[in-house]
Every structure is written in C-alpha cells, then in structure tokens.
Scaffold this active site. Structure first.
Site, PDB file in Angstrom:
ATOM      1  CB  CYS A   1      11.043 -13.732   1.894  1.00 43.07           C
ATOM      2  SG  CYS A   1      10.865 -11.954   2.169  1.00 43.07           S
TER       3      CYS A   1
ATOM      4  CB  CYS B   1       8.161 -10.404  -0.040  1.00 45.03           C
ATOM      5  SG  CYS B   1       9.161 -11.350   1.109  1.00 45.03           S
TER       6      CYS B   1
ATOM      7  CE  LYS C   1       5.297  -9.868  -4.021  1.00 43.19           C
ATOM      8  NZ  LYS C   1       4.340 -10.840  -3.466  1.00 43.19           N
TER       9      LYS C   1
ATOM     10  CE1 TYR D   1       1.593 -12.330  -1.569  1.00 42.11           C
ATOM     11  CE2 TYR D   1      -0.184 -13.795  -0.908  1.00 42.11           C
ATOM     12  CZ  TYR D   1       1.164 -13.526  -1.023  1.00 42.11           C
ATOM     13  OH  TYR D   1       2.081 -14.446  -0.598  1.00 42.11           O
TER      14      TYR D   1
ATOM     15  CD  GLU E   1       1.927  -8.160  -3.874  1.00 46.21           C
ATOM     16  OE1 GLU E   1       1.845  -7.702  -2.723  1.00 46.21           O
ATOM     17  OE2 GLU E   1       2.610  -9.181  -4.151  1.00 46.21           O
TER      18      GLU E   1
ATOM     19  CG  HIS F   1      -3.705  18.909   8.980  1.00 44.91           C
ATOM     20  ND1 HIS F   1      -4.647  18.333   8.147  1.00 44.91           N
ATOM     21  CD2 HIS F   1      -3.513  20.182   8.546  1.00 44.91           C
ATOM     22  CE1 HIS F   1      -5.015  19.226   7.252  1.00 44.91           C
ATOM     23  NE2 HIS F   1      -4.348  20.355   7.474  1.00 44.91           N
TER      24      HIS F   1
ATOM     25  CD  GLU G   1      -5.360  15.146   8.556  1.00 44.13           C
ATOM     26  OE1 GLU G   1      -5.913  15.825   9.442  1.00 44.13           O
ATOM     27  OE2 GLU G   1      -4.624  15.629   7.677  1.00 44.13           O
TER      28      GLU G   1
END
Length: 458
Positions: free
Chosen positions: A43, A48, A51, A179, A183, A437, A442
């Site tokens: 990682c 990750c 990346k 993934y 990515e 909002h 939402e």
C-alpha cells in the site's frame, strides 16, 4: 519467554504486519519483524498511496478544462513527470519512516531480510542467520501476476514498474479489466498519454454491479480511453518505434509501453510453508480460520496473503484482531461483511454490499432504485459527465443490501453509507434522513421510485 528468541516474529512489514507487530510489542511482548524490501508494504510503497498521488496528478488536466467553463482563462500549464516522481518518492520515504518509527517506539525489532520458515518455530533470515519465535505471523501480501505464455512477454511491465518509469510514454496499452488496470488507464489518459485498455472479458470491473461497470466504461471513453473488450495478447513484438501488440482477436495495436494489470497473487514463494506444515487453499493462498490461524497451531496469517478481502484497511483490522486475541486476552475476529471499497477510476466508484445480481441470487426478489444524472457542477458549463447512484433493497424486509455510487467524491460518500449498511439500515429509515442540498450525495436519500428497466413490466 525463555525458550524462544521472540514472543512473536512477523514476516512482512506491510500494513497488517506492522499493526499486529506494534500492538503486540506495546503489550510487552518481544517482537521481531522481517521485511525484504521497505517497511510499509504494497500500500505505502508500491500500491494505493503512490497510485492515489498519480490519480491526483492526472485529474488536473480535466479540472483545467472545467475551470474554463467557470470563467477562468485557458491554462498553459505543463506536466513535469520527473518532478512529480521526485515529490512522490519523498512522500513515500516519509511515510515508510513513520512506520519504522512507530515500530521502534513500540519496542519491536526490524530485520531487513528475506525470511523463510525452517519449521514451525524457526525463521531463517537470508544472510543473517536464524531466529526462533513462540508465535509467527505471516503478512507478506501479494505480488502482481505477469503472464509468460506468449512471445514477447518479457517486454511487458506491471503496476510496480509503472511507479518508476524514467519518462512518460506517448502511447500505452494497459491489459486487464480490474480496478488496477482501470485506475492506471485513467491516470495515463489524464496525463495526456494515448491510452488503450484491453480486456479479454465482456466488460471491465468484474465483480462490481453491472450498471456500475457499464457506466464507468462509458465515462472513461468520454475522457479519451480506448477500451477494447473480448481481446487478449497473442504476442508483443519490439519495433523501431515501440511495441506491436498482436491480439488474438486481430487488430494490431502499436504503443510505447505495455503494462499488464491482470491480477495479483498471494506472495508465498520461498516462505518455506511446507517445512512448517502451513496449508494453502485451492486458490494458492494461506488457509486460515476466523481468527487468522493457519493449519499450524502457532502460526497465523493476515492480509492479501490469505486472499480474503484484499484491502489495506482489512489487513490492518485482521492484524489488530490477531494482536487482541493473542496478546491482550481479548478474543477478536474481523467481520468481513459489508466492507466498503473504492475504485479510483475517473470517474471514481464507491461500493458497499451486494450487487444487483448477487442480491437476486441470495435473496430472490429485490427492489432497485437507480438514478443517472449530470451533477450540478457539470451542468453549469455544459459538460456531458454523468453520475450513477444505485440502491439494492430486499423486497421483503426493505433492508438495503447494496449501495453503489459512480461520480465525484464517491469514495468519500460510500464511507458514510457503509456505516448505515453495516448497522442494517432499511429503505424507510434511509428515506427518513434529510438531504444536504445542494450536493451529489443528496440523490441517495431522495430516490423514491423503483427502477424498472425499459421494456420490462412494471
């Protein structure tokens, strides 16, 4: 202790191993860790974290175009790959140093060497002798799988080499549909590289909800990524101007770089598992029980090497549960249900729970709530980016079984949605939540009409 050199010896100083080792050391146990590369694991060093820095860097080109739609003058900025790499490497070194400091402050000893089990209590450290331990934890993670069954396979690179390219290519082919491939395709395209994504399957992101998969593919194409499905390599030929990718489906593709992101496998090579009696499962991962214990009573394994859920936070929680159980007298297991995940594609994905197909298979009748829309930010400047939000609900109990978001900030949104789904939230409870909002999120709490596909009976 007495009988052994260590109460606990950890093989692999990635996220799971470091967390387990540090907590065990803080309990007063004598702890040693062996790491053959840099402390921090996949990682922090080659996964990750770097990346995500690359994703950030690649997003600025699209943000510059959006800025013009909001009245800013056209940007003449250019991207300096080498300067980015230098900054990335400095930050990775800093993070790795923090891991080392935390381990040292807890009293753990770090050995930089390849470790191999000689038996259930003995660890051979390459070039540094042997040590013994009462308990052993294996946390060696995974490594990219690279095929070698076609001519020219020696020319391809994996994601690990992509973090250290001497220069940015002008043309790249990324092979894979998971993934990591998705990515990196977004990263390269965002940095101005002519990018082609090739996948042998019918659609990218296998394992994710089908609506999510289709939506991401469509949005990636809008950002310039060429996606070729149902194709795989027959050969890679080096040419005077780059590499010629010969595909089994026909249609040669010439690029400057060929990167394979076709999966990762548990890193068990050379660990001496057979000598210690540690059993692997059918997938080649270390088989463990709910307490992460292997087939050997004093050996445990956590993280990607067990191939349960291959995510950094999961490895950390598994490592912490092991330490609580074995060094604090607090039997603890990690619940692998309702673990949220994110894909830092462009646009990004956030998902937790079941896909529609999984829910129908496990629960029968389900209600689907689905919304596709242009977000407020995009509508203002006339852009065509679209978001997707989807809820999968058990028809009988109205319990929400899955939540899927594709669009800006979806990884941030899904973290909070995961809390609700983990607690067993129902659709009426979800609907009772007042919206914030104006936000993209939402839409999650304002969907009231069940989704009925075109052509289907209501």
């Amino acid at each position: 202790m007495g009988k052994y050199d260590y109460d606990l010896f950890v093989i692999g100083a990635g996220s799971g191993g470091v967390r387990a080792g540090r907590l065990a050391a803080l309990s007063g146990a004598k702890v040693g860790l062996a790491e053959e590369h840099r402390v921090g694991g996949t990682c922090v060093i080659r996964g990750c974290v770097p990346k995500k820095f690359m994703v950030y860097a690649s997003e600025f080109s699209n943000q510059a175009a959006v800025a013009e739609g909001y009245g800013w003058s056209a940007s003449q900025a250019t991207f300096d790959w080498k300067r980015f790499l230098e900054a990335k490497d400095r930050e990775i070194a800093r993070l790795s140093g923090i891991y080392v400091t935390n381990l040292s402050n807890a009293g753990a000893e770090i050995v930089h060497a390849k470790a191999r089990l000689a038996d259930a209590h003995t660890v051979e450290l390459e070039g540094k002798g042997t040590v013994t331990a009462d308990k052993i934890l294996i946390a060696t993670g995974g490594r990219p799988w690279k095929p070698d069954d076609f001519p020219g396979a020696e020319h391809i690179i994996t994601s690990e080499e992509a973090f250290h390219l001497p220069e940015l290519p002008k043309r790249v082919l990324v092979a894979g549909g998971g993934y990591i491939a998705v990515e990196f395709a977004g990263i390269f395209a965002g940095l101005g590289v002519d990018t082609t994504l090739v996948y042998r399957g019918p659609n990218i992101l296998r394992g994710f909800d089908d609506d999510v998969r289709t939506h991401v593919a469509e949005e990636m194409k809008k950002r310039g990524v060429k996606i070729v499905l149902g194709a795989q390599h027959a050969a890679v030929e080096k040419t005077a101007t780059g590499y010629l990718n010969r595909m089994t489906s026909g249609g040669d593709i010439e690029t400057d770089l060929v990167m394979f992101a076709t999966g990762r496998r548990p890193y068990v090579d050379g660990l001496g598992l057979e000598a210690a009696g540690v059993r692997l499962n059918e997938a080649g991962a270390i088989a463990v029980d709910k307490f992460s214990k292997t087939s050997v009573d004093n050996i445990w394994a956590v993280g990607d090497v067990t191939d349960r859920i291959n995510l950094t936070p999961v490895a950390i929680r598994e490592g912490a549960a092991f330490a609580q159980t074995e060094f604090y007298g607090n039997p603890t297991t990690f619940d692998h249900d309702m673990v949220a995940s994110a894909v830092f594609s462009q646009p990004p994905v956030g998902a937790v729970g079941l896909s529609e197909a999984e829910a129908r298979h496990l629960h029968g009748k389900v209600d689907i709530y689905l919304s596709r829309f242009r977000p407020m930010k995009t509508t203002f400047y006339g852009g065509d980016e679209r978001c997707l939000i989807k809820l999968v609900v058990d028809a009988a109990s109205q319990k929400i079984l899955g939540c899927h978001v594709v669009g800006p900030d979806s990884p941030e949104i899904i973290q909070m949605a995961a809390v609700a789904l983990k607690m067993g939230v129902t659709k009426p409870q979800w609907d009772a939540t007042c919206a914030v909002h104006p936000t993209l999120a939402e839409e999650l709490v304002t969907m009231r009409d069940k989704y009925v596909p075109q052509g289907a009976a209501a």
